[in-house]
Design a protein around this motif. Structure first.
Motif, PDB file in Angstrom:
ATOM      1  N   THR A  11       0.882  -1.117   0.317  1.00 40.67           N
ATOM      2  CA  THR A  11      -0.098  -0.146  -0.018  1.00 40.67           C
ATOM      3  C   THR A  11       0.816   1.160   0.121  1.00 40.67           C
ATOM      4  O   THR A  11       2.102   1.247  -0.287  1.00 40.67           O
ATOM      5  CB  THR A  11      -0.835   0.183   1.239  1.00 40.67           C
ATOM      6  N   ASP A  62       2.062  -4.121   3.742  1.00 39.18           N
ATOM      7  CA  ASP A  62       0.998  -3.697   4.508  1.00 39.18           C
ATOM      8  C   ASP A  62       1.008  -4.677   5.982  1.00 39.18           C
ATOM      9  O   ASP A  62       0.591  -3.844   7.058  1.00 39.18           O
ATOM     10  CB  ASP A  62      -0.315  -4.744   3.820  1.00 39.18           C
ATOM     11  N   ASP A  63       1.748  -5.465   6.040  1.00 36.24           N
ATOM     12  CA  ASP A  63       1.796  -6.237   7.577  1.00 36.24           C
ATOM     13  C   ASP A  63       3.110  -6.302   8.190  1.00 36.24           C
ATOM     14  O   ASP A  63       3.594  -7.103   8.953  1.00 36.24           O
ATOM     15  CB  ASP A  63       1.224  -7.687   7.378  1.00 36.24           C
TER      16      ASP A  63
END
Length: 165
Positions: free
Chosen positions: A99, A109-110
């Motif tokens: 993102t 993202d994580d």
């Protein structure tokens, strides 16, 4: 005089967080795996990132003038290997969910935590470039284990979930 091999062997014993540093902009979307990242100051929030000038993506970071430091979680060893491989920039970003925050540089993202930055200063030292980066946004995950590199191998640090039987 310190021999290069002696220096590298000694530095392998300096534990470092494993990061994927990314950029995006007019010069394209690129990323590399790095352990040479550290805090400079909290006022204003600033990081230092070192990058080998021989890297094929070096000029793109200089041209884009932005980067995100994605600090990898324990389960991201494969992402680290992808971003240190000979894969093309496009192929690298096929791994993981990406993102963006304020600058538009790719954010994993994580990731354990991501620091979205503007590059404010660039300093050449030996074979490397030092980027002094002002942090403009931070995204933190709920993961509680980080990935570190020590003695030429990956290791996990942080809390582990205890299983009760």
């Amino acid at each position: 005089m310190i021999e290069t091999t002696d220096f590298r062997n000694a530095m392998s014993l300096l534990t470092g967080a494993v990061n994927v540093v990314t950029t995006s902009g007019a010069s394209g979307r690129y990323g590399f795996t790095a352990s040479a990242v550290c805090s400079v100051t909290d006022t204003p929030p600033t990081l230092l990132v070192c990058m080998n000038r021989a890297s094929s993506s070096h000029m793109h970071f200089v041209d884009n003038k932005i980067l995100t430091v994605n600090v990898l979680s324990a389960h991201h060893q494969h992402i680290s290997k992808v971003f240190s491989s000979k894969m093309s920039a496009e192929e690298r970003f096929e791994h993981g969910v990406w993102t963006a925050l304020e600058t538009g540089a790719p954010v994993l993202d994580d990731a354990l935590v991501s620091f979205d930055c503007q590059i404010e200063q660039i300093q050449k030292v030996g074979t490397h470039t030092i980027f002094i980066c002002r942090i403009v946004a931070i995204q933190q995950s709920q993961h509680n284990q980080g990935l570190v590199y020590f003695n030429r191998g990956y290791h996990h640090v942080g809390q582990t979930e205890l299983e009760y039987t």
